[in-house]
Design a protein around this motif. Structure first.
Motif, short mmCIF file in Angstrom:
data_model
loop_
_atom_site.label_atom_id
_atom_site.label_comp_id
_atom_site.label_asym_id
_atom_site.label_seq_id
_atom_site.Cartn_x
_atom_site.Cartn_y
_atom_site.Cartn_z
N LEU A 12 0.83 -1.20 0.00
CA LEU A 12 0.00 0.00 0.00
C LEU A 12 0.87 1.26 0.00
O LEU A 12 0.62 2.21 -0.75
CB LEU A 12 -0.92 -0.01 1.23
N CYS A 107 -1.99 8.67 2.58
CA CYS A 107 -2.17 7.36 1.96
C CYS A 107 -3.04 6.45 2.82
O CYS A 107 -3.92 5.74 2.31
CB CYS A 107 -0.81 6.71 1.71
N ARG A 110 -7.11 7.37 3.35
CA ARG A 110 -8.00 7.20 2.22
C ARG A 110 -8.27 5.73 1.92
O ARG A 110 -9.01 5.41 0.97
CB ARG A 110 -7.41 7.88 0.98
N THR A 111 -7.71 4.83 2.71
CA THR A 111 -7.91 3.40 2.51
C THR A 111 -8.72 2.84 3.66
O THR A 111 -8.25 2.81 4.80
CB THR A 111 -6.55 2.67 2.43
N PRO A 115 -6.97 -3.20 -0.75
CA PRO A 115 -7.33 -3.65 -2.10
C PRO A 115 -7.00 -5.13 -2.28
O PRO A 115 -5.99 -5.62 -1.77
CB PRO A 115 -6.46 -2.77 -3.00
#
Length: 236
Positions: A12, A107, A110-111, A115
């Motif tokens: 990530l 970073c 926003r996750t 994924p």
């Protein structure tokens, strides 16, 4: 599972361009000795807490199948764990550390879920959502940042708390081989516990399905003498 969460976090941050800017990404504990040996801009992602999320515990099992569709085992449901990380930035100047930590924070916040392309091993096989949360409000049942720094023997500095909820795959109990032969029944007359003749053998070949030849197949039911069928005369 823990090392797979580490890898997901690494991917990530790499995807955000962290390593392209010449920053080292490590999972070492940021102790005083470690910081003294550091000679390049570094982001430390230190795992300091592991505990089960009991609210997600489930019962029962699921069946495992082979390529031919036969049951090979029964798997217990996964157990969910909360992994807590301390993310810190290390450079020669506080301003540079804060700038680097800001990029990391952008970073992470926003996750909300890892994924799927960043999940490996058992996490990819389970195909379950691995949630994460960064810089959230603390709870009273978790160690404070001050306590963590005190345990590490270092000086308190700015850090981001990251929590990840990940499943640990359940154990698999092997299943026995499928039944491939029909039911076999032996009967024999006996006097004083000793058989007087070889007796009879009854074999029903194939599966015991209603459409087959097994014990579950429909057969005519004979009534005892004198009993009447519903709506009819006495049974013959």
């Amino acid at each position: 599972m823990i090392h797979e969460v580490d890898e997901a976090l690494r991917l990530l941050l790499v995807d955000a361009g962290l390593e392209d800017s010449g920053v080292d990404l490590v999972f070492d504990a940021p102790t005083k000795d470690w910081s003294a040996r550091r000679n390049a801009p570094t982001v430390s992602v230190f795992l300091y807490g592991i505990r089960e999320d009991a609210t997600r515990r489930r019962s029962g099992t699921s069946e495992e199948y082979d390529a031919e569709g036969l049951v090979t085992g029964r798997r217990e449901p996964p157990r969910w764990f909360e992994l807590t990380y301390l993310v810190t930035a290390w450079t020669n100047r506080p301003q540079d550390e804060h700038r680097l930590l800001s990029e990391v924070l952008r970073c992470l916040i926003r996750t909300r879920a890892m994924p799927a392309r960043m999940l490996t091993g058992s996490l990819a096989d389970l195909a379950l959502t691995v949630e994460m949360e960064a810089a959230s409000a603390g709870t009273g049942d978790r160690p404070s940042t001050v306590d963590v720094w005190s345990a590490l023997g270092g000086e308190l500095k700015a850090a981001i708390d990251v929590r990840v909820w990940a499943p640990l795959s359940g154990e698999v109990a092997p299943a026995g081989p499928p039944v491939t032969e029909g039911l076999l029944v032996r009967t024999a007359a006996a006097v004083d516990g000793e058989a007087t003749d070889p007796g009879r053998r009854l074999r029903y070949e194939g599966p015991t399905a209603a459409s087959g030849e097994g014990f579950a197949a429909e057969r005519e039911r004979r009534l005892p003498p004198g009993r009447r069928k519903r709506g009819g005369g006495a049974a013959q």
